[in-house]
Design a protein around this motif. Structure first.
Motif, short mmCIF file in Angstrom:
data_model
loop_
_atom_site.label_atom_id
_atom_site.label_comp_id
_atom_site.label_asym_id
_atom_site.label_seq_id
_atom_site.Cartn_x
_atom_site.Cartn_y
_atom_site.Cartn_z
N UNK A 25 9.48 9.30 17.85
CA UNK A 25 10.02 10.51 17.26
C UNK A 25 11.17 11.10 18.03
N UNK A 26 11.56 10.47 19.15
CA UNK A 26 12.66 11.03 19.92
C UNK A 26 14.02 10.57 19.44
N UNK A 124 7.99 -1.23 10.82
CA UNK A 124 7.88 -0.59 9.51
C UNK A 124 7.70 0.92 9.61
N UNK A 125 7.05 1.37 10.69
CA UNK A 125 6.83 2.81 10.85
C UNK A 125 8.14 3.57 11.01
N UNK A 130 12.10 8.82 7.02
CA UNK A 130 13.44 9.06 6.46
C UNK A 130 14.41 9.56 7.52
N UNK A 131 13.98 10.49 8.36
CA UNK A 131 14.88 11.06 9.37
C UNK A 131 15.33 9.99 10.36
N UNK A 132 14.36 9.15 10.78
CA UNK A 132 14.71 8.10 11.73
C UNK A 132 15.60 7.05 11.08
N UNK A 133 15.36 6.77 9.81
CA UNK A 133 16.20 5.80 9.09
C UNK A 133 17.64 6.30 8.98
N UNK A 134 17.79 7.62 8.67
CA UNK A 134 19.13 8.19 8.57
C UNK A 134 19.85 8.15 9.92
N UNK A 135 19.13 8.43 10.99
CA UNK A 135 19.74 8.38 12.32
C UNK A 135 20.18 6.97 12.65
#
Length: 604
Positions: A25-26, A124-125, A130-135
Motif C-alpha cells: 500500500x505504500x 494479482x493483488x 485501482x489506485x495502485x494500478x493507476x500509479x
C-alpha cells in the motif's frame, strides 16, 4: 539522476523501485500523486530536458571567434590558428554533449525495461487495486515520455553539433583561402617597389593584361578601409598584406604594403597608384583659406589669429541686424569648436592664444522647415584628378541629406542645439526646395574647384590618380540664394551593415566606378559638374632611366594607361617576401613571419 558532474547513482529511486518498494500500500505514497498541468510541446520538452540532464549545465556550443577579413600576414596566421583551436574546443564540447545524450538515452531505456518488467511480474493483488494500478500506469507513462524526450534530445544535439562543426570548417576554409590569396599576391610580379621619385614607376604589365588588382589597408584612418571593402566586392580585386612600417616618437604605428610595394589602392598615398587624398586639400578644409578663394560665395567672414583681428578687419555690431554670431576654429569641423554669441565683440573674449578662428554672422532670413526648425544641406562631391596631374573632374551627387535642428529657430535662442545643425537627419529628395537649390549648390562647388585649379591651389600627382569624396555645407535663405559655409573632407559615410535602411552604399560604389572604371561601369546618381585643366607640376630631377621613363609616360600616356618598365628589386624586400610566403605556405599555421626593419617615412 544527472548532476553537474554526471550520473549520481542511488540519489533517487526509479519509478520501478518505488512501485516494488511497498506492495502492501505504500505505492501511492511513493509515487507522485499530483499530475502537473499539460504544457505546450516546447515547454514540456524544456521541462523534460531539465529532468533528463539540466541542459543549462551542458557546455555551450557558441562561437567566440568568427572569420573576418585580415589585412596582414600575421593577422591571417593568428586568425587561422584561433579558428583551428576553436574547432578543437567545439569538437570536444560536442563529443561530451553527445556522450551525455547517449548515456541519458541508455538510462531511459533501462528505466522503461525495468518498469515493464515490474508490470509483467506484478501480483494479482496489485492489479486488483485501482489506485495502485493507476500509479503503475503513471510510472510507465512517465518512463516512456522520458525515453521519447531522450531520443529527441540526442537527435537534436547531433544536428546542432554537426551544424556547428560544418560552420567551423567553413570558417577555417575561409582563412586558408585568404592565406593562399595573400601568397599569390606577394608572388605577383605586377607590383613594383615604391620609390621616392616624384613620378611612380609604371606597372610592368598593362592593366588590360592583369588578372588581379590589389588594395592594402595601412590603417591610416578616414575612409581607406571602407574603400578597400567596396573594391574587394569586385572579383578582380584582392588584398595585398600590410606590414609594420615604423613607429613615431609618440608610439603611433604606421603601416605600408608588405615589401613597400606600390599597390593599386592604399590609404597611404606614397604606396598607392590611386591616392585618396587631394594635394592642396587644405584650401578646401581650412575656412580662412576657402574664404580667400571664394569670398563671394560665403557669408562675410572675419578672422582672429592669436587673439588679434587679421589685417585689422574687426566686425562692428553697429548697423547690423540682431542675429547670432558664430566663432569657429578654422581647421576643425563637426561643430565641436563652434561658439554662438549675440555680439561680435564677445568673440574675442572666447578666443584662445595661438588659435585661429573665423567669425561669421548668421545669414538673414534663413529658409526654415515647415515647423520652424533650422536646416542646412549636406551636399556630396566627388573630386578627381587624372594621372596627367592637370585634368580635374568634378561630380556632384543628386541626392543628399538635410541636417535639422531639434528646436524651432529663433534669433534670440543662442543654444547650439538650435543654431548649429550637425547630424544628418533625413534624405533631401523629398524636400520641396531641393530641385531649385541643387543646381545652385552644384554651380557653387564648381566655382570653388575652378578657382582652386586655376590658381594652382589644388595640385595633381604625376603618374597617380587622386580623388576624394567630400561634403559641402550650404544653407538656403528665403530668397532662394545658397550660402557655402565649409567643406568636410572626411564626411560621414554609412554602410548597410551599420545602417540597413539609410546608408551611402550606392553613392560610394558609384564613386569608385568613376575613379576605377571597368566594363559596364555606371556613375549612378553622380552628376558630372565640369572638367578643369590646370598646369601640370614641374618635374624635379629624376634618378635613373626608370624614373625618366616614368615621368615621360605620365605626361605622354592617356589617363589610366601605363607603359611597361623594369621593376625595382631589393635584397631586404626579397627576404621579407620570402619569409611571408614561407609563413603562409607552412603547415604550421602558427609560424611567425620575419620582423620588418624600421625605415624612415618619406616626406609625403
Amino acid at each position: 539522476r544527472w548532476g553537474p558532474g554526471g550520473p549520481v547513482v542511488g540519489a533517487m529511486p526509479s519509478a520501478a523501485d518505488m512501485v516494488s518498494h511497498n506492495a502492501a500500500g505504500e505505492v501511492g505514497a511513493a509515487l507522485p500523486q499530483r499530475q502537473p498541468p499539460r504544457l505546450s510541446q516546447h515547454s514540456e520538452d524544456a521541462s523534460r530536458a531539465g529532468d533528463l540532464g539540466v541542459a543549462q549545465e551542458l557546455p555551450s556550443l557558441g562561437f567566440a571567434t568568427r572569420y573576418k577579413r585580415s589585412w596582414s600576414i600575421q593577422e591571417a596566421l593568428d586568425q587561422h590558428s584561433a579558428l583551428c583551436r576553436q574547432k578543437e574546443v567545439l569538437q570536444k564540447i560536442g563529443t561530451d554533449r553527445l556522450r551525455v545524450r547517449r548515456t541519458q538515452l541508455q538510462f531511459a531505456k533501462l528505466e522503461v525495461e525495468d518498469i515493464l518488467e515490474q508490470v509483467r511480474t506484478s501480483p494479482n493483488s496489485l492489479i486488483a487495486d485501482a489506485a495502485k494500478t493507476q500509479a503503475l500506469a503513471a510510472a510507465v507513462r512517465r518512463a516512456t515520455q522520458d525515453l521519447a524526450m531522450a531520443t529527441r534530445l540526442r537527435r537534436s544535439d547531433e544536428l546542432v553539433v554537426n551544424r556547428h562543426m560544418a560552420i567551423a570548417d567553413e570558417e577555417i576554409d575561409l582563412g586558408r583561402w585568404e592565406m593562399k590569396h595573400m601568397k599569390q599576391a606577394i608572388d605577383d610580379r605586377c607590383l613594383v617597389v615604391a620609390t621616392d621619385d616624384p613620378v611612380p614607376p609604371p606597372c610592368p604589365v598593362p592593366n588590360s593584361e592583369r588578372q588581379y588588382f590589389y588594395c592594402t589597408n595601412c590603417k591610416v584612418g578616414g575612409h581607406g578601409q571602407r574603400f578597400c571593402e567596396y573594391l574587394l566586392k569586385r572579383p578582380e580585386w584582392r588584398v595585398y598584406p600590410s606590414q609594420r612600417w615604423f613607429e613615431d616618437e609618440k608610439g603611433s604605428e604606421y603601416h605600408c604594403p608588405l615589401g613597400k610595394r606600390l599597390v593599386d589602392f592604399a590609404d597611404e598615398s606614397h604606396f598607392s597608384r590611386i591616392a585618396m587624398y587631394i594635394k592642396g586639400r587644405v584650401w578646401l578644409e581650412d575656412k580662412t583659406k576657402m574664404f580667400e578663394l571664394v569670398p563671394d560665395l560665403m557669408p562675410e567672414t572675419f578672422v582672429i589669429e592669436d587673439r588679434r583681428w587679421r589685417d585689422g578687419r574687426e566686425p562692428s555690431d553697429h548697423g547690423r541686424p540682431e542675429l547670432p554670431w558664430f566663432l569657429k576654429e578654422a581647421d576643425r569641423n563637426w561643430g565641436t569648436s563652434v561658439h554662438v554669441v549675440s555680439k561680435a565683440a564677445h568673440c574675442m573674449e572666447i578666443a584662445k592664444p595661438g588659435a585661429t578662428y573665423v567669425v561669421q554672422q548668421h545669414i538673414r532670413d534663413p529658409l526654415l522647415m515647415s515647423d520652424g526648425r533650422k536646416c542646412h544641406i549636406k551636399f556630396y562631391v566627388l573630386l578627381m584628378c587624372l594621372e596627367d596631374a592637370k585634368t580635374w573632374r568634378l561630380y556632384t551627387f543628386k541626392d543628399g541629406y538635410l541636417s535639422i535642428s531639434p528646436h524651432a529657430w529663433s534669433a534670440e535662442d543662442l543654444s547650439k542645439e538650435t543654431q548649429v545643425t550637425i547630424i544628418r537627419s533625413e534624405r533631401i529628395q523629398g524636400w520641396e526646395p531641393w530641385p531649385d537649390a541643387y543646381p545652385k549648390c552644384k554651380a557653387g562647388v564648381a566655382e570653388v574647384i575652378r578657382r582652386g585649379v586655376a590658381g594652382g591651389k589644388l595640385e595633381g600627382r604625376l603618374g597617380k590618380r587622386q580623388f576624394e569624396i567630400l561634403s559641402a555645407d550650404f544653407i538656403v535663405d528665403t530668397r532662394g540664394d545658397v550660402w557655402l559655409f565649409e567643406f568636410n573632407m572626411s564626411p560621414v559615410l554609412k554602410d548597410p551593415k551599420d545602417s540597413p535602411t539609410t546608408n551611402d552604399a550606392d553613392m560610394i560604389s558609384a564613386a569608385l566606378e568613376i575613379v576605377v572604371p571597368r566594363e559596364g561601369s555606371s556613375p549612378g546618381d553622380w552628376d558630372f559638374a565640369g572638367e578643369f585643366v590646370g598646369k601640370a607640376p614641374i618635374i624635379p630631377e629624376v634618378t635613373g632611366a626608370a624614373g625618366a621613363e616614368a615621368a615621360a609616360s605620365a605626361l605622354a600616356q592617356p589617363a589610366g594607361d601605363a607603359a611597361p618598365a623594369a621593376s625595382a628589386t631589393d635584397a631586404d624586400v626579397a627576404e621579407q617576401l620570402g619569409a611571408a610566403a614561407q609563413a603562409i605556405s607552412a603547415e604550421d599555421v602558427g609560424q611567425q613571419s620575419q620582423p620588418v626593419a624600421e625605415t624612415r617615412r618619406p616626406n609625403l
